[in-house]
Every structure is written in structure tokens, then in C-alpha cells.
Motif scaffolding. Structure first.
Motif, PDB file in Angstrom:
ATOM      1  N   ASP A  82     -14.773  48.594  33.431  1.00  0.00           N
ATOM      2  CA  ASP A  82     -13.819  49.354  32.604  1.00  0.00           C
ATOM      3  C   ASP A  82     -12.782  50.093  33.438  1.00  0.00           C
ATOM      4  O   ASP A  82     -11.879  50.719  32.896  1.00  0.00           O
ATOM      5  N   ALA A  83     -12.861  50.018  34.777  1.00  0.00           N
ATOM      6  CA  ALA A  83     -11.861  50.642  35.643  1.00  0.00           C
ATOM      7  C   ALA A  83     -10.674  49.711  35.890  1.00  0.00           C
ATOM      8  O   ALA A  83      -9.663  50.137  36.444  1.00  0.00           O
ATOM      9  N   ALA A  84     -10.798  48.464  35.473  1.00  0.00           N
ATOM     10  CA  ALA A  84      -9.696  47.512  35.661  1.00  0.00           C
ATOM     11  C   ALA A  84      -8.542  47.898  34.741  1.00  0.00           C
ATOM     12  O   ALA A  84      -8.718  48.065  33.535  1.00  0.00           O
ATOM     13  N   LEU A  85      -7.359  48.056  35.325  1.00  0.00           N
ATOM     14  CA  LEU A  85      -6.177  48.434  34.544  1.00  0.00           C
ATOM     15  C   LEU A  85      -5.424  47.210  34.042  1.00  0.00           C
ATOM     16  O   LEU A  85      -4.747  47.260  33.023  1.00  0.00           O
ATOM     17  N   GLN A  86      -5.521  46.109  34.800  1.00  0.00           N
ATOM     18  CA  GLN A  86      -4.809  44.890  34.430  1.00  0.00           C
ATOM     19  C   GLN A  86      -5.620  43.706  34.932  1.00  0.00           C
ATOM     20  O   GLN A  86      -6.223  43.760  35.998  1.00  0.00           O
ATOM     21  N   VAL A  87      -5.629  42.636  34.156  1.00  0.00           N
ATOM     22  CA  VAL A  87      -6.331  41.413  34.539  1.00  0.00           C
ATOM     23  C   VAL A  87      -5.331  40.271  34.488  1.00  0.00           C
ATOM     24  O   VAL A  87      -4.633  40.088  33.481  1.00  0.00           O
ATOM     25  N   ASN A  88      -5.235  39.520  35.587  1.00  0.00           N
ATOM     26  CA  ASN A  88      -4.325  38.373  35.655  1.00  0.00           C
ATOM     27  C   ASN A  88      -5.117  37.132  36.035  1.00  0.00           C
ATOM     28  O   ASN A  88      -6.062  37.212  36.812  1.00  0.00           O
ATOM     29  N   ASP A  89      -4.686  36.005  35.519  1.00  0.00           N
ATOM     30  CA  ASP A  89      -5.277  34.735  35.903  1.00  0.00           C
ATOM     31  C   ASP A  89      -4.338  34.112  36.927  1.00  0.00           C
ATOM     32  O   ASP A  89      -3.239  33.701  36.583  1.00  0.00           O
ATOM     33  N   PRO A  90      -4.740  34.018  38.212  1.00  0.00           N
ATOM     34  CA  PRO A  90      -3.836  33.496  39.238  1.00  0.00           C
ATOM     35  C   PRO A  90      -3.463  32.028  39.014  1.00  0.00           C
ATOM     36  O   PRO A  90      -2.446  31.574  39.527  1.00  0.00           O
ATOM     37  N   GLU A  91      -4.245  31.292  38.254  1.00  0.00           N
ATOM     38  CA  GLU A  91      -3.944  29.877  38.007  1.00  0.00           C
ATOM     39  C   GLU A  91      -2.963  29.692  36.861  1.00  0.00           C
ATOM     40  O   GLU A  91      -2.413  28.624  36.670  1.00  0.00           O
ATOM     41  N   PHE A  92      -2.753  30.741  36.070  1.00  0.00           N
ATOM     42  CA  PHE A  92      -1.841  30.661  34.932  1.00  0.00           C
ATOM     43  C   PHE A  92      -0.423  30.895  35.408  1.00  0.00           C
ATOM     44  O   PHE A  92      -0.130  31.888  36.057  1.00  0.00           O
ATOM     45  N   GLU A  93       0.472  29.967  35.089  1.00  0.00           N
ATOM     46  CA  GLU A  93       1.867  30.155  35.447  1.00  0.00           C
ATOM     47  C   GLU A  93       2.537  30.916  34.329  1.00  0.00           C
ATOM     48  O   GLU A  93       2.531  30.479  33.182  1.00  0.00           O
ATOM     49  N   GLY A  94       3.096  32.032  34.661  1.00  0.00           N
ATOM     50  CA  GLY A  94       3.718  32.906  33.673  1.00  0.00           C
ATOM     51  C   GLY A  94       5.014  32.338  33.146  1.00  0.00           C
ATOM     52  O   GLY A  94       5.356  31.182  33.385  1.00  0.00           O
ATOM     53  N   PRO A  95       5.803  33.159  32.456  1.00  0.00           N
ATOM     54  CA  PRO A  95       7.091  32.709  31.919  1.00  0.00           C
ATOM     55  C   PRO A  95       8.046  32.334  33.038  1.00  0.00           C
ATOM     56  O   PRO A  95       7.825  32.671  34.195  1.00  0.00           O
ATOM     57  N   GLN A  96       9.108  31.688  32.670  1.00  0.00           N
ATOM     58  CA  GLN A  96      10.101  31.240  33.660  1.00  0.00           C
ATOM     59  C   GLN A  96      10.626  32.430  34.450  1.00  0.00           C
ATOM     60  O   GLN A  96      10.658  33.550  33.957  1.00  0.00           O
ATOM     61  N   GLY A  97      11.048  32.160  35.685  1.00  0.00           N
ATOM     62  CA  GLY A  97      11.636  33.221  36.507  1.00  0.00           C
ATOM     63  C   GLY A  97      12.925  33.713  35.872  1.00  0.00           C
ATOM     64  O   GLY A  97      13.508  33.046  35.018  1.00  0.00           O
ATOM     65  N   GLU A  98      13.412  34.879  36.327  1.00  0.00           N
ATOM     66  CA  GLU A  98      14.614  35.461  35.721  1.00  0.00           C
ATOM     67  C   GLU A  98      15.822  34.552  35.852  1.00  0.00           C
ATOM     68  O   GLU A  98      16.580  34.382  34.913  1.00  0.00           O
ATOM     69  N   ASP A  99      16.011  33.943  37.031  1.00  0.00           N
ATOM     70  CA  ASP A  99      17.170  33.079  37.236  1.00  0.00           C
ATOM     71  C   ASP A  99      17.122  31.879  36.300  1.00  0.00           C
ATOM     72  O   ASP A  99      18.118  31.539  35.676  1.00  0.00           O
ATOM     73  N   GLU A 100      15.942  31.260  36.179  1.00  0.00           N
ATOM     74  CA  GLU A 100      15.809  30.097  35.298  1.00  0.00           C
ATOM     75  C   GLU A 100      16.039  30.501  33.852  1.00  0.00           C
ATOM     76  O   GLU A 100      16.645  29.789  33.078  1.00  0.00           O
ATOM     77  N   GLN A 101      15.532  31.689  33.488  1.00  0.00           N
ATOM     78  CA  GLN A 101      15.662  32.155  32.117  1.00  0.00           C
ATOM     79  C   GLN A 101      17.135  32.440  31.786  1.00  0.00           C
ATOM     80  O   GLN A 101      17.607  32.090  30.715  1.00  0.00           O
ATOM     81  N   ASN A 102      17.879  33.060  32.724  1.00  0.00           N
ATOM     82  CA  ASN A 102      19.293  33.358  32.494  1.00  0.00           C
ATOM     83  C   ASN A 102      20.097  32.075  32.348  1.00  0.00           C
ATOM     84  O   ASN A 102      20.987  31.988  31.523  1.00  0.00           O
ATOM     85  N   GLU A 103      19.767  31.082  33.179  1.00  0.00           N
ATOM     86  CA  GLU A 103      20.489  29.807  33.086  1.00  0.00           C
ATOM     87  C   GLU A 103      20.241  29.135  31.747  1.00  0.00           C
ATOM     88  O   GLU A 103      21.113  28.554  31.140  1.00  0.00           O
ATOM     89  N   ALA A 104      19.019  29.252  31.264  1.00  0.00           N
ATOM     90  CA  ALA A 104      18.655  28.630  29.992  1.00  0.00           C
ATOM     91  C   ALA A 104      19.370  29.291  28.819  1.00  0.00           C
ATOM     92  O   ALA A 104      19.655  28.658  27.824  1.00  0.00           O
ATOM     93  N   ASN A 105      19.660  30.608  28.937  1.00  0.00           N
ATOM     94  CA  ASN A 105      20.277  31.323  27.852  1.00  0.00           C
ATOM     95  C   ASN A 105      21.791  31.255  27.848  1.00  0.00           C
ATOM     96  O   ASN A 105      22.440  31.650  26.880  1.00  0.00           O
ATOM     97  N   GLU A 106      22.419  30.797  28.953  1.00  0.00           N
ATOM     98  CA  GLU A 106      23.873  30.726  29.022  1.00  0.00           C
ATOM     99  C   GLU A 106      24.370  29.561  28.177  1.00  0.00           C
ATOM    100  O   GLU A 106      23.776  28.483  28.208  1.00  0.00           O
ATOM    101  N   PRO A 107      25.450  29.773  27.432  1.00  0.00           N
ATOM    102  CA  PRO A 107      25.982  28.660  26.629  1.00  0.00           C
ATOM    103  C   PRO A 107      26.589  27.573  27.521  1.00  0.00           C
ATOM    104  O   PRO A 107      27.191  27.873  28.551  1.00  0.00           O
ATOM    105  N   SER A 108      26.388  26.365  27.161  1.00  0.00           N
ATOM    106  CA  SER A 108      26.954  25.254  27.956  1.00  0.00           C
ATOM    107  C   SER A 108      28.362  24.955  27.461  1.00  0.00           C
ATOM    108  O   SER A 108      28.678  25.111  26.294  1.00  0.00           O
ATOM    109  N   GLU A 109      29.221  24.513  28.376  1.00  0.00           N
ATOM    110  CA  GLU A 109      30.622  24.266  28.018  1.00  0.00           C
ATOM    111  C   GLU A 109      30.890  22.822  27.778  1.00  0.00           C
ATOM    112  O   GLU A 109      30.362  21.925  28.221  1.00  0.00           O
TER     113      GLU A 109
END
Length: 162
Positions: free
Chosen positions: A135-162
Motif C-alpha cells: 500500500d506504499a506504492a504511489l504508482q504502478v507501471n507496466d514496463p512492457e506496455f507501450e504508452g500513448p504516442q510521443g508528443e512529437d508524433e501526437q502533434n504531427e497526427a493532429n496537424e491538418p494536412s494540406e
């Protein structure tokens, strides 16, 4: 005329330990004995019989409920080792303390390598050699789980294409 030896009668009797509880089997035996030995000229009133059957039904339901509650209590008493075994291989972040001063030494993160139990509490044994309460654990992460896309990839995905 032949005589019956009373010692044989007592010898063949099964030993029965009296129980302070009246179960459904005992209740049915009493009810059946009462029905067999009732006065045929003055039988049991229908209402009385229905009332006793309702009591029997209620007794049976209470016994079933008691069994269910006992099962629930037993399931709550599962070993902390089993309860926290899913933490193996996970990274936990916890508040570290200076052993000499007892003051906070910042947050640490380490991988769980074993789970043990002490006085009913789950102890996480960490890769860095430390042991902490689960119960002293403040956060639990699974090192094998790949989280959401990195910020750069996410920004590129959200930019409108021309």
C-alpha cells in the motif's frame, strides 16, 4: 420367558453429542414426529401447519445466507501474496525515506521481483534490494506496455494536412 439384557440395549446405542443449534434436519424431525403423533380426532390446525412450514422455509433461507456469508468472508481472507502476485514484473514508484533521519528522500522507482507477507501485510521486494508495503506504492507501471504516442508524433497526427 426370555429376558432382554439391558446392557446390550445401552451398548448398541450410538453416542450422540447434543448440539446447541437447531438445524433444518432437526426441525423436520420434530415436525414429522408432531404430525405422526397428533390426535386424529383433533388434527393440527391448517394455519399452524402453514406457519411451521413458513418457519422451516425461513430457517433454510437463513442457513443458505449464512453459508454465503461464510464463503464471502473466506474469499476476503485470501493471502496477500496471492492478492498482490499480479505486481510481479511491474515498476512501482514509492516515497523513499532516509534510514538515519527518517526524513523523506524523494520518490524512487524500481521493479517488483517478489511478493512476501509479514503479519498479514503484503511486502513488495524490489529489484533495487528494498522492501516496501504494497500500500506504499504511489504508482504502478507496466514496463512492457507501450504508452500513448510521443508528443512529437501526437502533434504531427493532429496537424491538418494540406
Amino acid at each position: 420367558m426370555a429376558k432382554i439384557d439391558p446392557s446390550l440395549y445401552l451398548h448398541n446405542q450410538k453416542e450422540r453429542t447434543p448440539s446447541p443449534e437447531l438445524g433444518k434436519d432437526e426441525f423436520l424431525k420434530i415436525l414429522m414426529t408432531q404430525l405422526q403423533n397428533q390426535d386424529p380426532t383433533n388434527p393440527m390446525d391448517d394455519r399452524q401447519f402453514i406457519s411451521q412450514m413458513a418457519e422451516f422455509s425461513s430457517l433454510e433461507q437463513m442457513m443458505n445466507m449464512t453459508k454465503s456469508i461464510d464463503t464471502l468472508v473466506q474469499s476476503q481472507l485470501i493471502s496477500p501474496v496471492i492478492k498482490y502476485s499480479h505486481m510481479l514484473g511491474k515498476e512501482v514508484t514509492y516515497q523513499a525515506y532516509n534510514e538515519e533521519t527518517g526524513k523523506e528522500a524523494g520518490l524512487k522507482t524500481s521493479k517488483v521481483v517478489a511478493v512476501s507477507q509479514s503479519e498479514g501485510w503484503a511486502i513488495l521486494e524490489l529489484e533495487n534490494g528494498e522492501k516496501i508495503y504494497a500500500d506504499a506504492a504511489l504508482q504502478v507501471n507496466d514496463p512492457e506496455f507501450e504508452g500513448p504516442q510521443g508528443e512529437d508524433e501526437q502533434n504531427e497526427a493532429n496537424e491538418p494536412s494540406e
